[in-house]
Design a protein around this motif. Structure first.
Motif, PDB file in Angstrom:
ATOM      1  N   ALA A 497       0.939  -1.159   0.044  1.00 19.49           N
ATOM      2  CA  ALA A 497      -0.081   0.109  -0.070  1.00 19.49           C
ATOM      3  C   ALA A 497       0.914   1.086  -0.029  1.00 19.49           C
ATOM      4  O   ALA A 497       0.535   2.111  -0.737  1.00 19.49           O
ATOM      5  CB  ALA A 497      -0.870  -0.076   1.384  1.00 19.49           C
ATOM      6  N   LEU A 509      -6.503   4.746  -2.694  1.00 24.59           N
ATOM      7  CA  LEU A 509      -6.336   3.412  -2.241  1.00 24.59           C
ATOM      8  C   LEU A 509      -7.113   2.992  -1.452  1.00 24.59           C
ATOM      9  O   LEU A 509      -7.222   3.714  -0.398  1.00 24.59           O
ATOM     10  CB  LEU A 509      -4.723   3.109  -2.260  1.00 24.59           C
ATOM     11  CG  LEU A 509      -4.256   1.500  -2.035  1.00 24.59           C
ATOM     12  CD1 LEU A 509      -2.951   1.253  -2.887  1.00 24.59           C
ATOM     13  CD2 LEU A 509      -4.181   1.285  -0.481  1.00 24.59           C
ATOM     14  N   ARG A 511      -7.542  -0.611   1.178  1.00 17.83           N
ATOM     15  CA  ARG A 511      -7.029  -1.750   1.487  1.00 17.83           C
ATOM     16  C   ARG A 511      -7.892  -2.327   2.117  1.00 17.83           C
ATOM     17  O   ARG A 511      -8.475  -2.033   3.069  1.00 17.83           O
ATOM     18  CB  ARG A 511      -5.693  -1.426   2.472  1.00 17.83           C
ATOM     19  CG  ARG A 511      -4.738  -2.336   2.654  1.00 17.83           C
ATOM     20  CD  ARG A 511      -3.618  -2.004   3.439  1.00 17.83           C
ATOM     21  NE  ARG A 511      -3.325  -2.792   4.735  1.00 17.83           N
ATOM     22  CZ  ARG A 511      -2.918  -2.405   5.764  1.00 17.83           C
ATOM     23  NH1 ARG A 511      -2.053  -1.215   5.603  1.00 17.83           N
ATOM     24  NH2 ARG A 511      -2.777  -3.044   6.740  1.00 17.83           N
ATOM     25  N   ILE A 537      -7.542   2.331  -6.699  1.00 18.14           N
ATOM     26  CA  ILE A 537      -6.733   0.898  -6.494  1.00 18.14           C
ATOM     27  C   ILE A 537      -7.268   0.221  -5.283  1.00 18.14           C
ATOM     28  O   ILE A 537      -7.652   0.893  -4.239  1.00 18.14           O
ATOM     29  CB  ILE A 537      -5.358   1.228  -6.168  1.00 18.14           C
ATOM     30  CG1 ILE A 537      -4.669   2.007  -7.447  1.00 18.14           C
ATOM     31  CG2 ILE A 537      -4.478  -0.009  -5.918  1.00 18.14           C
ATOM     32  CD1 ILE A 537      -3.152   2.283  -7.236  1.00 18.14           C
TER      33      ILE A 537
END
Ligand code: ADP
Ligand code: ZN
Ligand code: ZN
Length: 733
Positions: A497, A509, A511, A537
């Motif tokens: 990450a 992003l 996670r 992402i």
């Protein structure tokens, strides 16, 4: 009292929730006049100085003890057996097949409340006016009492409704005057969902599947429904359940633990015109008890639950569905080590109803069962709206060195897809920052003091954590041995990450792993950021592969495929292939073709190449051929005798004696391998080892275990040693 055989009460063979295998003999309670006691009912019995709740396993005319020495049960808790006869028969069969005490099996099959003695059928108290009440003139009553009186004149009210009106005190007043009386009424059914959503028009493939299964309603047939995520399997389940409901039947749906989200339950509630209850481990005991009762009475004819829901009693079961049948979480890994999938199939067989096993990546066992003709297969092709199959390629890590876990071609692809406004999914099945902390001077590697394992670096929290025993300690600034500089080596999601944020600072992003998704609702929040398109992402562990849909993902990058290629377990490659296909299945929805990149240092590995070029089917054929050649399941049957304890000598000594104990049983058709240390020999301070029992056939294995296990049980084992039998283990390392 003269005993005459027609009146002699039967002897109750009672099993308790303990490791003791034997049943205890009791007489029915003195003066018992209730419905006749039958197997599957609960009784309260005296046990030494205690009382315990047990299950009646059987009735007998005789006991090894003289009748005069038998104690009487204190109470019969149920008016009828908890299960129908076929399901109770399945549970007793499972106890003998898995070689687990029946008392524990039955206890594991009911919610905690039932184990503790709660009523299997619950009643609520309802209040109505007495005759005197109807004749009474309310003028003499106080204001609150008059209000309640008026309401009761319209209709009876449940005690809890009176409570929520704040009229409990008034109720007491009316009761004192003899104006009201109460009676019991069955608990009302759980509320139905809106059932407002219309079903979509089924595709031809869905229709074919539905008609095939519907043609088997009313008899046993096991169907393997193969279809990738999003191909419409759930729609097939819903259609079949509707047909079963229309015939007055009920349905049992099993899903893996992690897949049972509130969204899935509301999808069922929004479509089915009946109460639907969920049963899973994060519900409270009271919620589970209520759901179980509603299922058992038929108040909720659809049950959707995890593993132990497989034993839920249903009044008129018409179909069983096991979604994601390959999921290893269907196997219970401690205590009563059963496979919920296998028992669901056998339950359907005993009940004479069809069972549907759904998966994008069927287990090799199920594929072999199709091959042998035991199961029948149905296929759903990929969704019509999809832009073809994703392109899959392997990135050779021997030619492209990875920086922070990401090889150059992968970084380039991420950049390209982001620029095309696609979403990117990065899969790494390892959480934390790095799997090892390494001394650059002396080569020391941070070990777990209780396990044969390395500590994982969690950099943000500055902790070293053991992912096997939970040990958690501060991260040292320097090497504890030589004071040299320490450095994290390898990659976990935390590190990747960080690296992705550095290379793509403008791509938000999300996670997803157990370190960041900790509470209920966390995953929904994270997925909402993905669904809205805000996040570009998506990075995570296996947690992101289960049942979720990511329609805008156009690139999937799998960072560490090699872990599964050389796992100690013979199922490692099957698990890897399933994970890769499950992850890859999220690429390229809508109108954009997807791309899948798999990083590997072993791109010529035959399992990997067959997976890339021929897909899961090709892989499965090859893997099955390997299993057949090596004599592994499904072409053989296994059982594992595991032992663990603080002292290595004791553990191996116990297993060596267990091995010797087979003397004289001379089974030619059964091999014993070991004792051998487990792949991780020491875990949480205990040494672990095992004996593997292998046979070509189930009957041979079972007959050997039947004769051998009593001997193993009679071996003297040190108190601190634990051992267990695992039949059909899914992990043998
Ligand atoms: P699976 O269970 O295989 O993952 P679902 O049944 O959840 O697949 O279907 C995926 C999506 O496609 C869902 O949003 C579903 O509503 C939709 N869908 C499924 N079948 C059809 C159909 N015949 N017509 C239109 N939409 C469908
Ligand atoms: Zn050092
Ligand atoms: Zn540890």
């Amino acid at each position: 009292m003269a005993s005459n055989s027609a009146q002699t009460p039967a002897i109750l063979k009672v099993v308790l929730d303990t490791r003791l295998r034997q049943a205890f003999d009791y007489l029915p309670p003195a003066g018992y006049a209730g419905p006749s006691v039958a197997p599957g009912m609960r009784v309260r019995v005296p046990l030494g100085h205690r009382r315990a709740i047990g299950f009646v396993a059987a009735l007998a005319r005789t006991s090894d003890l003289p009748r005069a020495r038998l104690k009487a049960a204190l109470e019969v808790l149920d008016e009828a057996p908890l299960w129908d006869a076929p399901t109770f028969g399945l549970l007793t069969w499972a106890a003998s097949y898995y070689h687990h005490p029946l008392g524990e099996v039955l206890a594991a099959a009911v919610p905690a409340g039932i184990r503790a003695g709660a009523a299997a059928v619950s009643e609520i108290t309802v209040w109505q006016l007495t005759e005197a009440g109807f004749a009474c003139r309310p003028g003499r009553l106080g204001r609150r009492q008059a209000e309640l009186f008026e309401r009761l004149r319209d209709a009876p009210l449940a005690a809890h409704e009176i409570g929520s009106l704040g009229l409990t005190e008034a109720l007491r007043g009316l009761a004192r005057r003899g104006l009201v009386e109460s009676f019991g009424q069955p608990e009302p059914p759980p509320p139905s969902g809106p059932a407002a959503q219309p079903a979509p028009r089924l595709t031809d493939a869905q229709q074919t599947a539905c008609s095939a299964v519907a043609g088997s309603l009313g008899r046993f047939e096991c169907w393997l429904l193969r279809g990738v995520t999003g191909s419409g399997k759930t729609e097939v389940y819903l259609d079949l359940i509707q047909r079963v409901l229309a015939r007055g039947g009920s349905a049992l749906v099993l899903v893996p633990e992690i897949a049972l989200t509130p969204q899935l339950v509301s999808r069922f509630r929004n479509r089915l015109p009946v109460p639907v209850v969920a049963l899973h481990s994060s519900m409270t005991d009271a919620e589970r008890l209520r759901a179980w009762r509603a299922a058992r009475t038929g108040a909720a004819p659809v049950v959707i639950g995890t593993r132990s829901a497989a034993f839920t009693p249903l009044p008129a079961p018409g179909i069983v569905v096991v979604d994601e049948e390959h999921d290893p979480s269907y196997k219970q890994q401690e205590g009563f080590r059963y496979s919920a999938r296998d028992l669901a199939v056998l339950r359907a067989q005993r009940l004479g109803i069809p069972v549907v096993l759904g998966s994008a990546t069927p287990s090799l066992e199920s594929l072999a069962n199709v091959e042998s003709g035991r199961y029948r297969r149905l296929d759903l092709p990929e969704r019509a709206g999809r832009a073809g199959k994703p392109r899959v390629a392997v990135v050779d890590l021997r030619h492209h060195a990875a920086r922070d876990g990401l090889a150059q071609p992968v970084l380039a692809a991420i950049e390209r897809h982001l620029a095309d406004r696609g979403q990117v999914l990065v899969y790494l099945n390892r959480r934390g920052y790095a799997p090892t902390l390494y001394c650059t001077v002396c080569g020391w590697i941070a070990p777990c003091s209780s396990c044969d394992a390395r500590l994982t670096v969690h950099l943000k929290r500055a902790r070293l954590v053991c992912h096997h025993c939970g040990a958690d300690e501060p991260m040292p600034f320097g090497c504890p041995k030589c004071g040299g500089e320490v450095r994290p080596v390898g990659q976990g999601t935390e590190r990747v990450a960080e690296a992705l944020a550095e290379v793509f600072p403008h791509a938000p992003l999300v996670r997803i792993d157990r370190d960041v998704i900790r509470r209920r609702g966390d995953i929904e929040k994270a997925l909402a950021r993905v669904a809205s398109g805000e996040a570009r992402i998506l990075l995570g562990t296996q947690m992101l592969t289960k049942g979720h849909d990511y329609p805008d993902v156009t690139l999937v990058a799998i960072l560490n495929a090699d872990q599964g290629l050389f796992g100690a377990d013979f199922r490692a490659s099957e698990r890897l292939a399933q994970q890769i296909v499950q992850v890859a299945g999220r690429a390229g929805r809508g109108d954009r073709p997807g791309e899948v990149l798999i990083q590997s240092a072993f791109p010529e590995n035959p399992l990997l190449t067959s997976l890339v070029s021929e897909g899961y089917e090709g892989f499965a054929l090859r893997a099955l051929a390997e299993r057949r050649a090596a004599g592994w399941p499904p072409y053989s049957r296994l059982a594992l005798l595991r032992a663990d304890g603080p002292d290595r000598g004791e553990v191996f000594d116990f297993l060596a004696r267990a091995l010797e104990a087979r003397a004289g049983l001379s089974p030619d058709d059964v091999q014993l391998l070991g004792p051998a240390p487990a792949a991780m020999e020491r875990r949480a301070g205990r040494c672990r080892a095992q004996l593997l029992v292998e046979s070509a056939t189930r009957p041979a294995l079972q007959s050997f275990l039947d004769r051998w296990l009593p001997r193993v049980e009679s071996l003297r084992a040190p108190r601190r040693l634990r051992w267990s039998m695992d039949v059909d283990p899914i992990e043998v390392d």
